[in-house]
Design a protein around this motif. Structure first.
Motif, PDB file in Angstrom:
ATOM      1  N   GLY A   5       0.844  -1.190   0.175  1.00 25.63           N
ATOM      2  CA  GLY A   5       0.155   0.043   0.204  1.00 25.63           C
ATOM      3  C   GLY A   5       0.736   1.235   0.066  1.00 25.63           C
ATOM      4  N   ILE A   6       1.764   1.296   0.831  1.00 25.27           N
ATOM      5  CA  ILE A   6       2.904   2.360   0.789  1.00 25.27           C
ATOM      6  C   ILE A   6       3.554   2.619  -0.524  1.00 25.27           C
ATOM      7  CG2 ILE A   6       4.710   3.362   2.057  1.00 25.27           C
ATOM      8  CD1 ILE A   6       3.985   2.036   4.708  1.00 25.27           C
ATOM      9  N   GLY A   7       4.099   1.390  -1.128  1.00 26.54           N
ATOM     10  CA  GLY A   7       4.713   1.601  -2.266  1.00 26.54           C
ATOM     11  C   GLY A   7       3.928   2.132  -3.278  1.00 26.54           C
ATOM     12  N   SER A   8       2.678   1.592  -3.438  1.00 25.61           N
ATOM     13  CA  SER A   8       1.677   2.177  -4.223  1.00 25.61           C
ATOM     14  C   SER A   8       1.255   3.440  -4.269  1.00 25.61           C
ATOM     15  CB  SER A   8       0.518   1.330  -4.403  1.00 25.61           C
ATOM     16  OG  SER A   8       0.737  -0.202  -4.313  1.00 25.61           O
ATOM     17  N   PHE A   9       1.298   3.806  -2.855  1.00 29.39           N
ATOM     18  CA  PHE A   9       0.713   5.257  -2.529  1.00 29.39           C
ATOM     19  C   PHE A   9       1.779   6.142  -3.206  1.00 29.39           C
ATOM     20  CE2 PHE A   9       1.320   9.026   0.147  1.00 29.39           C
ATOM     21  CZ  PHE A   9      -0.100   9.532   0.088  1.00 29.39           C
ATOM     22  N   LEU A  10       3.067   5.784  -3.079  1.00 25.61           N
ATOM     23  CA  LEU A  10       4.167   6.811  -3.395  1.00 25.61           C
ATOM     24  C   LEU A  10       4.223   6.966  -5.009  1.00 25.61           C
ATOM     25  CD1 LEU A  10       7.130   5.396  -1.319  1.00 25.61           C
ATOM     26  CD2 LEU A  10       6.211   7.569  -1.176  1.00 25.61           C
ATOM     27  N   ALA A  11       3.939   5.739  -5.602  1.00 26.01           N
ATOM     28  CA  ALA A  11       3.731   5.970  -7.249  1.00 26.01           C
ATOM     29  C   ALA A  11       2.595   7.006  -7.447  1.00 26.01           C
ATOM     30  CB  ALA A  11       3.620   4.603  -7.828  1.00 26.01           C
ATOM     31  N   GLY A  12       1.541   6.429  -7.003  1.00 28.85           N
ATOM     32  CA  GLY A  12       0.255   7.357  -6.929  1.00 28.85           C
ATOM     33  C   GLY A  12       0.743   8.707  -6.805  1.00 28.85           C
ATOM     34  N   LEU A  13       1.362   9.119  -5.746  1.00 28.43           N
ATOM     35  CA  LEU A  13       1.449  10.451  -5.508  1.00 28.43           C
ATOM     36  C   LEU A  13       2.345  11.214  -6.386  1.00 28.43           C
ATOM     37  CD1 LEU A  13       1.322  12.526  -3.179  1.00 28.43           C
ATOM     38  CD2 LEU A  13       3.690  11.881  -2.065  1.00 28.43           C
ATOM     39  N   GLY A  14       3.260  10.270  -7.179  1.00 29.39           N
ATOM     40  CA  GLY A  14       4.226  10.986  -8.105  1.00 29.39           C
ATOM     41  C   GLY A  14       3.208  11.469  -9.230  1.00 29.39           C
ATOM     42  N   GLY A  15       2.267  10.451  -9.667  1.00 28.97           N
ATOM     43  CA  GLY A  15       1.228  10.784 -10.710  1.00 28.97           C
ATOM     44  C   GLY A  15       0.464  12.045 -10.488  1.00 28.97           C
ATOM     45  N   ALA A  16       0.012  12.148  -9.027  1.00 22.95           N
ATOM     46  CA  ALA A  16      -0.882  13.042  -8.874  1.00 22.95           C
ATOM     47  C   ALA A  16      -0.274  14.448  -8.785  1.00 22.95           C
ATOM     48  CB  ALA A  16      -1.292  12.586  -7.011  1.00 22.95           C
ATOM     49  N   ILE A  17       0.973  14.675  -8.184  1.00 17.00           N
ATOM     50  CA  ILE A  17       1.457  15.972  -8.241  1.00 17.00           C
ATOM     51  C   ILE A  17       2.191  16.320  -9.545  1.00 17.00           C
ATOM     52  CG2 ILE A  17       2.115  15.802  -5.694  1.00 17.00           C
ATOM     53  CD1 ILE A  17       4.750  15.374  -6.445  1.00 17.00           C
ATOM     54  N   ILE A  18       2.241  15.467 -10.435  1.00 16.74           N
ATOM     55  CA  ILE A  18       3.019  15.859 -11.765  1.00 16.74           C
ATOM     56  C   ILE A  18       1.764  16.354 -12.620  1.00 16.74           C
ATOM     57  CG2 ILE A  18       2.979  13.829 -13.254  1.00 16.74           C
ATOM     58  CD1 ILE A  18       5.791  14.589 -13.976  1.00 16.74           C
ATOM     59  N   VAL A  19       0.677  15.935 -12.606  1.00 16.52           N
ATOM     60  CA  VAL A  19      -0.715  16.086 -13.431  1.00 16.52           C
ATOM     61  C   VAL A  19      -0.874  17.437 -13.463  1.00 16.52           C
ATOM     62  CG1 VAL A  19      -2.543  15.574 -12.104  1.00 16.52           C
ATOM     63  CG2 VAL A  19      -2.712  14.812 -14.413  1.00 16.52           C
ATOM     64  N   PRO A  20      -0.568  18.467 -12.655  1.00 16.62           N
ATOM     65  CA  PRO A  20      -0.666  20.043 -12.775  1.00 16.62           C
ATOM     66  C   PRO A  20       0.164  20.568 -14.220  1.00 16.62           C
ATOM     67  CG  PRO A  20      -0.844  19.385 -10.574  1.00 16.62           C
ATOM     68  CD  PRO A  20      -0.350  18.390 -11.034  1.00 16.62           C
ATOM     69  N   THR A  21       1.222  19.705 -14.025  1.00 23.59           N
ATOM     70  CA  THR A  21       2.048  20.178 -14.910  1.00 23.59           C
ATOM     71  C   THR A  21       2.351  19.382 -16.417  1.00 23.59           C
ATOM     72  OG1 THR A  21       4.016  18.962 -14.397  1.00 23.59           O
ATOM     73  CG2 THR A  21       3.588  21.082 -12.942  1.00 23.59           C
ATOM     74  N   GLN A  22       1.876  18.380 -16.557  1.00 29.26           N
ATOM     75  CA  GLN A  22       1.904  17.570 -17.586  1.00 29.26           C
ATOM     76  C   GLN A  22       0.487  16.919 -17.647  1.00 29.26           C
ATOM     77  OE1 GLN A  22       5.283  14.884 -17.414  1.00 29.26           O
ATOM     78  NE2 GLN A  22       6.764  16.205 -17.076  1.00 29.26           N
ATOM     79  N   THR A  23       0.372  16.566 -18.826  1.00 26.53           N
ATOM     80  CA  THR A  23      -1.099  15.760 -19.013  1.00 26.53           C
ATOM     81  C   THR A  23      -0.932  14.495 -18.843  1.00 26.53           C
ATOM     82  OG1 THR A  23      -0.417  15.659 -21.476  1.00 26.53           O
ATOM     83  CG2 THR A  23      -2.082  17.604 -20.822  1.00 26.53           C
ATOM     84  N   ALA A  24      -2.098  14.034 -18.168  1.00 36.51           N
ATOM     85  CA  ALA A  24      -2.351  12.673 -18.104  1.00 36.51           C
ATOM     86  C   ALA A  24      -2.614  11.871 -19.193  1.00 36.51           C
ATOM     87  CB  ALA A  24      -3.183  12.358 -17.010  1.00 36.51           C
ATOM     88  N   VAL A  25      -1.745  11.056 -19.869  1.00 32.50           N
ATOM     89  CA  VAL A  25      -2.185  10.525 -21.137  1.00 32.50           C
ATOM     90  C   VAL A  25      -2.070   8.810 -21.205  1.00 32.50           C
ATOM     91  CG1 VAL A  25      -1.440  12.342 -22.696  1.00 32.50           C
ATOM     92  CG2 VAL A  25       0.323  10.683 -21.600  1.00 32.50           C
ATOM     93  N   VAL A  26      -2.503   8.263 -21.887  1.00 33.04           N
ATOM     94  CA  VAL A  26      -2.752   6.754 -21.880  1.00 33.04           C
ATOM     95  C   VAL A  26      -1.193   6.319 -22.398  1.00 33.04           C
ATOM     96  CG1 VAL A  26      -3.495   4.698 -22.895  1.00 33.04           C
ATOM     97  CG2 VAL A  26      -5.108   6.453 -22.370  1.00 33.04           C
ATOM     98  N   GLY A  27      -0.534   5.478 -21.515  1.00 31.71           N
ATOM     99  CA  GLY A  27       0.670   4.956 -21.867  1.00 31.71           C
ATOM    100  C   GLY A  27       1.638   5.540 -21.206  1.00 31.71           C
ATOM    101  N   MET A  28       1.329   6.681 -20.173  1.00 31.81           N
ATOM    102  CA  MET A  28       2.651   7.407 -19.471  1.00 31.81           C
ATOM    103  C   MET A  28       2.993   6.551 -18.470  1.00 31.81           C
ATOM    104  SD  MET A  28       0.024   9.691 -16.827  1.00 31.81           S
ATOM    105  CE  MET A  28       1.313  10.695 -15.941  1.00 31.81           C
ATOM    106  N   GLY A  29       2.254   5.552 -17.962  1.00 32.35           N
ATOM    107  CA  GLY A  29       2.834   4.658 -16.942  1.00 32.35           C
ATOM    108  C   GLY A  29       4.037   3.796 -17.491  1.00 32.35           C
ATOM    109  N   LEU A  30       3.989   3.287 -18.645  1.00 31.84           N
ATOM    110  CA  LEU A  30       5.074   2.505 -19.199  1.00 31.84           C
ATOM    111  C   LEU A  30       6.415   3.138 -19.240  1.00 31.84           C
ATOM    112  CD1 LEU A  30       5.159  -0.352 -20.269  1.00 31.84           C
ATOM    113  CD2 LEU A  30       4.993   0.196 -22.675  1.00 31.84           C
ATOM    114  N   GLU A  31       6.485   4.426 -19.604  1.00 33.26           N
ATOM    115  CA  GLU A  31       7.781   5.321 -19.696  1.00 33.26           C
ATOM    116  C   GLU A  31       8.252   5.237 -18.261  1.00 33.26           C
ATOM    117  OE1 GLU A  31       7.548   9.226 -21.308  1.00 33.26           O
ATOM    118  OE2 GLU A  31       9.595   9.491 -20.677  1.00 33.26           O
ATOM    119  N   ALA A  32       7.179   5.757 -17.447  1.00 31.72           N
ATOM    120  CA  ALA A  32       7.691   5.817 -16.023  1.00 31.72           C
ATOM    121  C   ALA A  32       8.311   4.700 -15.484  1.00 31.72           C
ATOM    122  CB  ALA A  32       6.503   6.156 -15.023  1.00 31.72           C
ATOM    123  N   LEU A  33       7.716   3.414 -15.896  1.00 30.57           N
ATOM    124  CA  LEU A  33       8.071   2.256 -15.396  1.00 30.57           C
ATOM    125  C   LEU A  33       9.749   2.002 -15.852  1.00 30.57           C
ATOM    126  CD1 LEU A  33       7.745  -0.772 -14.124  1.00 30.57           C
ATOM    127  CD2 LEU A  33       7.080  -1.588 -16.103  1.00 30.57           C
TER     128      LEU A  33
END
Lengths: 238, 293
Positions: free
Chosen positions: B201-229
């Motif tokens: 849960g904590i590990g997932s939260f951290l990844a989710g937090l990364g996505g949550a705080i970047i979305v005001p500066t970058q668009t959320a697009v399909v496939g963004m997870g793969l590059e992040a991985l």
């Protein structure tokens, strides 16, 4: 206190225990003796829930614990000190000990006599630990590691303590030190079940012994009478 | 000079996001021994849930400055998702060979990616209205959005909190014990299943937090997870798998190299990144701070 009724346990596809039955009474010191591969550690791991028992029943203080998880069994008051000590090497000695206390049933700690604490108990048995409790558990000698492993199990405030190979690898002078320590633990009212490859070490402290061979109980009784059984004599003396 | 400072700030911003993703990945690997291929998708879910929620709240008339308090929604959603996935899907596979775990988590990745499209659609989502209330800071000849400092600060605060959790808390001791020897931990009364759920849960939260705080500066697009991985893999490989400090150093190094690569050799910036990773692994196969198995 503890009863094993005809238990059978496998390791992978290999059947290790072939219908073991045992009874351990409150306050006893009982040793399971046998050669390597006889099933001593398998019996212990079956009791503590680290190995799943295929058939038979294990009961502790009248409660069936056969299918319980290891952490539930530990919290019921069965402590375990493995032969390789099983210390968490990324933790300090103190942290290793504290883990036991955090997971002990508070009701059992409350039942301890006034003024008696887990620290007092442990330090009365192994006062040396005070001197190296801040050290990383990797930086300990073999004897110190065994002290910490037994003490850590005592921090669970157990009524039954399982100790695998308490004397293995110890110098003769240290063996007598450990024998005295186990007697002190017994005086605290903690029942002891030990697994020993060396019969003479086991007979130093045990009230009764179970001699195992190929996953079966070969002998059960007082240590001094064990060698009268020719099968036991053959196994233990080679 | 201006460009240099700007690039350093950009690198720190990027490092913060990378650290959030990589620290979660390395935490899960360190405790459970699972290389979670779906971890990048958790980052994407965090971004999408946050973007959608903030868009929804804005349409209901919530003031932009208030929206910032709802940024962690995506991270919380991902933590809940992770805490469901671990016991139901992953746990039965812990005793199996690593290739089964990789296949399974890759399957989870595909399911999540399709799930994102099904729930949020294929259109990119952006919630840049959160940035404006923070204003910007004049640094020499350029203005730098203050929101980016919030992102950098979030990375630093998270690194400190994770350190405190691991080395100054009871749960950290239990976590380190369980990650080292789960059988012995359970014999000491530790409910290993509960520890696994919380760690995941904590590990997932951290990844989710990364996505949550970047979305005001970058668009959320399909496939963004793969590059992040993929980038998180590089960070963890460079820093040393299972090491939180390694994740921090790896994130800083990768972010600096990539920022410099984008500036000087944009055509081959990713290649430069992977070459650095190869160099580090040739020099130290366990990464900068990884322990030999």
């Amino acid at each position: 206190m503890l009863a094993l009724d005809n238990i059978e346990t496998f390791r992978g596809p290999a059947k290790i225990l072939h219908g073991i039955s045992m009874k351990i009474e409150e306050g006893e010191v009982v040793a399971i003796v046998g050669r390597n591969g006889a099933g001593k550690i398998t019996t212990m791991e079956s009791i503590i829930g680290l190995l799943r028992v295929k058939s038979g029943q294990i009961s502790f203080r009248g409660e069936n614990i056969t299918r319980m998880s290891a952490h539930s069994i530990a919290r019921r008051g069965i402590g375990f000190s493995p032969g390789d000590c099983g210390l968490f090497s990324s933790l300090s000695v103190q942290e290793n000990l504290e883990i036991g206390r955090w997971h002990a049933d508070p009701k059992r700690i409350d039942k301890m006599a006034d003024g008696d604490t887990l620290e007092k108990r442990v330090y009365s048995v192994f006062p040396e630990i005070e001197g190296f409790k801040r050290r990383n558990s990797l930086k300990l000698s073999g004897g110190q590691r065994k002290m910490v492993a037994i003490s850590r199990a005592m921090y669970l405030c157990p009524s039954l303590l399982l100790i695998d190979e308490a004397f293995e690898g110890l110098a003769p002078v240290v063996i007598s030190r450990f024998r005295d320590a186990l007697k002190k633990i017994k005086e605290m009212g903690i029942t002891l079940l030990m697994a020993e490859s060396n019969f003479s070490n086991a007979s130093l402290v045990a009230d009764r012994v179970y001699v195992l061979d190929r996953g079966e109980v070969l002998y059960e009784g007082k240590p001094k009478d064990a060698m009268n059984d020719p099968r036991v004599k053959k196994i233990l003396q080679g | 000079m201006d460009i240099f400072i700007l690039q350093v700030l950009n690198a720190l911003f990027y490092a913060s996001i990378l650290y959030l993703i990589a620290s979660g990945f390395t935490l899960i690997f360190g405790v459970m021994g699972i290389a979670n291929m779906a971890h990048g998708s958790f980052y994407a879910v965090g971004a999408f849930v946050t973007a959608w929620s903030l868009g929804f709240l804005q349409s209901r008339g919530v003031e932009p400055w208030l929206l910032v308090f709802f940024l962690p929604l995506g991270a919380i959603a991902v933590a809940i998702l992770g805490m469901l996935i671990e016991p139901i899907l992953l746990r039965p596979f812990y005793q199996r060979a690593h290739e089964y775990q990789l296949l399974l988590t890759f399957g989870v990745l595909l399911i999540i990616e399709d799930g994102i499209q099904m729930i949020f659609g294929s259109d990119p989502l952006l919630v840049d209205m959160v940035i404006a209330p923070f204003g910007s800071l004049q640094i020499f000849s350029f203005r730098y959005p203050n929101y980016n400092f919030v992102v950098i600060g979030t990375g630093l605060v998270t690194a400190f909190l994770l350190w405190a959790l691991m080395y100054r808390s009871r749960f950290g001791v239990v976590l380190r014990a369980t990650s080292q020897d789960m059988r012995m931990a359970s014999a000491m009364g530790i409910n290993v299943g509960k520890v696994y759920v919380l760690a995941f849960g904590i590990g997932s939260f951290l990844a989710g937090l990364g996505g949550a705080i970047i979305v005001p500066t970058q668009t959320a697009v399909v496939g963004m997870g793969l590059e992040a991985l993929i980038i998180a893999f590089v960070v963890v490989a460079v820093g040393g798998i299972g090491s939180q400090l390694g994740a921090l150093i790896g994130a800083l190094l990768v972010a600096l190299v990539r920022t410099a690569g984008v500036h000087f050799v944009p055509e081959i910036e990713l290649a430069v990144l992977f070459l650095i990773a190869v160099g580090v692994l040739l020099w130290r196969p366990t990464g900068l701070l990884g322990n030999a198995p």
